[in-house]
Scaffold this motif. Structure first.
Motif, PDB file in Angstrom:
ATOM      1  N   LYS A 224      65.963  19.936  26.367  1.00 37.47           N
ATOM      2  CA  LYS A 224      64.795  20.891  27.257  1.00 37.47           C
ATOM      3  C   LYS A 224      65.263  21.320  28.262  1.00 37.47           C
ATOM      4  O   LYS A 224      66.338  20.906  28.873  1.00 37.47           O
ATOM      5  N   ILE A 225      64.409  22.388  28.857  1.00 38.08           N
ATOM      6  CA  ILE A 225      64.792  22.492  30.386  1.00 38.08           C
ATOM      7  C   ILE A 225      63.417  22.511  30.790  1.00 38.08           C
ATOM      8  O   ILE A 225      62.517  22.779  30.462  1.00 38.08           O
ATOM      9  N   ASP A 226      63.338  21.990  32.320  1.00 36.87           N
ATOM     10  CA  ASP A 226      62.195  21.662  32.907  1.00 36.87           C
ATOM     11  C   ASP A 226      62.213  22.185  34.352  1.00 36.87           C
ATOM     12  O   ASP A 226      63.391  21.958  34.968  1.00 36.87           O
ATOM     13  N   GLY A 227      61.095  22.226  35.061  1.00 35.80           N
ATOM     14  CA  GLY A 227      61.102  22.855  36.604  1.00 35.80           C
ATOM     15  C   GLY A 227      59.614  23.004  36.831  1.00 35.80           C
ATOM     16  O   GLY A 227      58.691  22.454  36.287  1.00 35.80           O
ATOM     17  N   LEU A 228      59.769  23.730  37.931  1.00 40.45           N
ATOM     18  CA  LEU A 228      58.334  23.972  38.637  1.00 40.45           C
ATOM     19  C   LEU A 228      58.024  25.531  38.336  1.00 40.45           C
ATOM     20  O   LEU A 228      58.568  26.413  38.177  1.00 40.45           O
ATOM     21  N   LEU A 229      56.804  25.540  37.739  1.00 37.81           N
ATOM     22  CA  LEU A 229      56.017  26.664  37.351  1.00 37.81           C
ATOM     23  C   LEU A 229      55.461  27.158  38.672  1.00 37.81           C
ATOM     24  O   LEU A 229      54.633  26.652  39.349  1.00 37.81           O
ATOM     25  N   TYR A 230      55.350  28.672  38.847  1.00 40.63           N
ATOM     26  CA  TYR A 230      54.523  29.154  39.966  1.00 40.63           C
ATOM     27  C   TYR A 230      54.156  30.606  39.600  1.00 40.63           C
ATOM     28  O   TYR A 230      54.739  31.193  38.894  1.00 40.63           O
ATOM     29  N   GLY A 231      52.850  30.974  40.019  1.00 38.14           N
ATOM     30  CA  GLY A 231      52.544  32.300  39.942  1.00 38.14           C
ATOM     31  C   GLY A 231      51.220  32.578  40.216  1.00 38.14           C
ATOM     32  O   GLY A 231      50.748  31.927  40.873  1.00 38.14           O
ATOM     33  N   VAL A 232      50.530  33.721  39.445  1.00 41.05           N
ATOM     34  CA  VAL A 232      49.294  34.007  39.867  1.00 41.05           C
ATOM     35  C   VAL A 232      48.718  34.663  38.572  1.00 41.05           C
ATOM     36  O   VAL A 232      49.089  34.888  37.604  1.00 41.05           O
ATOM     37  N   GLY A 233      47.205  34.523  38.921  1.00 41.09           N
ATOM     38  CA  GLY A 233      46.456  34.941  37.447  1.00 41.09           C
ATOM     39  C   GLY A 233      45.147  35.326  37.965  1.00 41.09           C
ATOM     40  O   GLY A 233      44.833  35.843  39.334  1.00 41.09           O
ATOM     41  N   ALA A 234      44.661  36.427  37.021  1.00 44.57           N
ATOM     42  CA  ALA A 234      43.110  36.929  37.191  1.00 44.57           C
ATOM     43  C   ALA A 234      42.479  36.846  35.938  1.00 44.57           C
ATOM     44  O   ALA A 234      42.887  36.627  34.871  1.00 44.57           O
ATOM     45  N   GLY A 235      41.256  36.924  36.198  1.00 41.97           N
ATOM     46  CA  GLY A 235      40.139  36.925  34.995  1.00 41.97           C
ATOM     47  C   GLY A 235      38.789  37.302  35.352  1.00 41.97           C
ATOM     48  O   GLY A 235      38.315  37.751  36.410  1.00 41.97           O
ATOM     49  N   TYR A 236      37.996  37.369  34.266  1.00 44.20           N
ATOM     50  CA  TYR A 236      36.385  38.015  34.318  1.00 44.20           C
ATOM     51  C   TYR A 236      35.648  36.798  33.601  1.00 44.20           C
ATOM     52  O   TYR A 236      36.093  36.690  32.231  1.00 44.20           O
ATOM     53  N   ASP A 237      34.966  36.252  34.175  1.00 44.37           N
ATOM     54  CA  ASP A 237      33.977  35.306  33.413  1.00 44.37           C
ATOM     55  C   ASP A 237      32.510  35.678  33.367  1.00 44.37           C
ATOM     56  O   ASP A 237      31.966  36.571  34.049  1.00 44.37           O
ATOM     57  N   VAL A 238      31.738  35.340  32.196  1.00 47.13           N
ATOM     58  CA  VAL A 238      30.437  35.633  31.983  1.00 47.13           C
ATOM     59  C   VAL A 238      29.767  34.298  32.042  1.00 47.13           C
ATOM     60  O   VAL A 238      29.839  33.419  30.929  1.00 47.13           O
ATOM     61  N   ASN A 239      28.714  33.897  32.865  1.00 43.04           N
ATOM     62  CA  ASN A 239      27.879  32.729  32.794  1.00 43.04           C
ATOM     63  C   ASN A 239      26.786  32.811  31.887  1.00 43.04           C
ATOM     64  O   ASN A 239      25.923  33.770  32.329  1.00 43.04           O
ATOM     65  N   LEU A 240      26.982  32.053  30.802  1.00 38.28           N
ATOM     66  CA  LEU A 240      25.535  32.376  29.742  1.00 38.28           C
ATOM     67  C   LEU A 240      24.548  31.434  29.910  1.00 38.28           C
ATOM     68  O   LEU A 240      23.579  31.255  29.158  1.00 38.28           O
ATOM     69  N   GLY A 241      24.636  30.451  30.931  1.00 42.96           N
ATOM     70  CA  GLY A 241      23.650  29.506  31.215  1.00 42.96           C
ATOM     71  C   GLY A 241      24.345  27.971  31.221  1.00 42.96           C
ATOM     72  O   GLY A 241      24.917  27.591  32.083  1.00 42.96           O
ATOM     73  N   SER A 242      24.299  27.494  30.184  1.00 36.27           N
ATOM     74  CA  SER A 242      25.157  26.251  29.864  1.00 36.27           C
ATOM     75  C   SER A 242      26.605  26.228  29.440  1.00 36.27           C
ATOM     76  O   SER A 242      27.169  25.574  29.270  1.00 36.27           O
ATOM     77  N   ALA A 243      26.779  27.529  29.098  1.00 36.39           N
ATOM     78  CA  ALA A 243      28.403  27.823  28.444  1.00 36.39           C
ATOM     79  C   ALA A 243      28.867  29.158  29.266  1.00 36.39           C
ATOM     80  O   ALA A 243      28.200  29.866  29.961  1.00 36.39           O
ATOM     81  N   VAL A 244      30.114  29.252  29.391  1.00 31.76           N
ATOM     82  CA  VAL A 244      30.725  30.361  29.979  1.00 31.76           C
ATOM     83  C   VAL A 244      32.090  30.832  29.259  1.00 31.76           C
ATOM     84  O   VAL A 244      32.648  30.182  28.343  1.00 31.76           O
ATOM     85  N   VAL A 245      32.189  32.029  29.156  1.00 30.52           N
ATOM     86  CA  VAL A 245      33.323  32.887  28.374  1.00 30.52           C
ATOM     87  C   VAL A 245      33.894  33.773  29.381  1.00 30.52           C
ATOM     88  O   VAL A 245      33.222  34.486  30.144  1.00 30.52           O
ATOM     89  N   GLY A 246      35.181  34.160  28.894  1.00 31.50           N
ATOM     90  CA  GLY A 246      36.049  35.091  29.729  1.00 31.50           C
ATOM     91  C   GLY A 246      37.224  35.253  29.162  1.00 31.50           C
ATOM     92  O   GLY A 246      37.772  34.869  28.200  1.00 31.50           O
ATOM     93  N   VAL A 247      37.719  36.539  29.757  1.00 30.04           N
ATOM     94  CA  VAL A 247      39.094  36.899  29.744  1.00 30.04           C
ATOM     95  C   VAL A 247      40.112  36.561  30.843  1.00 30.04           C
ATOM     96  O   VAL A 247      39.544  36.580  32.069  1.00 30.04           O
ATOM     97  N   GLU A 248      41.267  36.416  30.476  1.00 29.74           N
ATOM     98  CA  GLU A 248      42.172  36.209  31.766  1.00 29.74           C
ATOM     99  C   GLU A 248      43.529  36.469  31.514  1.00 29.74           C
ATOM    100  O   GLU A 248      44.093  36.947  30.387  1.00 29.74           O
TER     101      GLU A 248
END
Length: 217
Positions: A58-82
């Protein structure tokens, strides 16, 4: 007079309550950005037996980066893309050409991910979710006994699934922790001279445990 003052205060509170409520925006909805940090491990898949007592498993190490997304709150549930852009410090520790990781002496390069997630609200401030999507990563080839990159790279295509917990700190900021598993089954080589190999099959696994802190607009 005293009864009149009490009635006036109660009426004022009734009017003010909706105003205050409007100041606290809904959680887990709208666009978001985040910083990502965590543990990253890449290794041979279940269909590969490369445990010869010499090569890196294996190879292992430290992961780092950035992310972005958009969520929709449906009340008791949430769906989104990222989507994400990450890099990693993981690399082969072997310097002898005869003792290598499955792809030779390599360094984990950038990773691109795009997918979707869905979850349920355990309480108004806590989201438990699952995720999945497409991932494309790069393994930079290193010279045999140095850390110098050769401008040759393996490009790996695969899929990712994961699960996590997100906690709203307030209406705009959040923190989350998640586990992700990626499976790479196709690859090609980008050579230093600009040529590209035909695509070939592989069996490579990737495990990550990451934490994120972000801002929701």
């Amino acid at each position: 007079m005293r009864k009149l003052m009490v009635a006036t205060l109660l009426a004022g509170a009734t009017v003010a309550t909706p105003v205050f409520a409007q100041d606290v925006g809904p959680t887990f909805t709208g666009p978001r950005v985040e910083a990502i940090l965590g543990y990253d491990r890449t290794g041979a898949g279940s269909d590969v037996d490369n445990d010869n007592g010499h090569d890196d498993q294996k190879i292992d190490g430290l992961l780092y980066g950035v992310g972005a997304g958009y969520d929709v709150n449906l009340g008791s549930a949430v769906v989104g893309v990222e989507g994400e852009y990450t890099d990693s410090t993981a690399k082969s520790s072997r310097t002898d050409f005869s003792d290598q990781f499955g792809f030779g002496r390599v360094k984990q390069g950038r990773d691109l991910y795009i997918g979707a997630r869905a979850g349920i609200l355990a309480n108004p401030a806590t989201l438990v979710y699952v995720k999945g999507g497409y991932t494309n990563t790069k393994l930079d080839v290193l010279a045999g006994d140095t850390n110098q990159e050769t401008d040759t790279a393996f490009k790996l295509d695969g899929w990712r699934i994961g699960a996590g917990v997100e906690r709203a700190i307030n209406a705009n900021t959040f923190a989350k922790i998640e586990y992700r598993y990626s499976k790479y089954e196709d690859a090609h080589i980008n050579f230093a001279n600009g040529a590209t190999s035909d695509e070939f099959g592989i069996d490579t696994d990737r495990h990550q445990v990451v934490g994120s802190v972000g801002w929701r607009f």
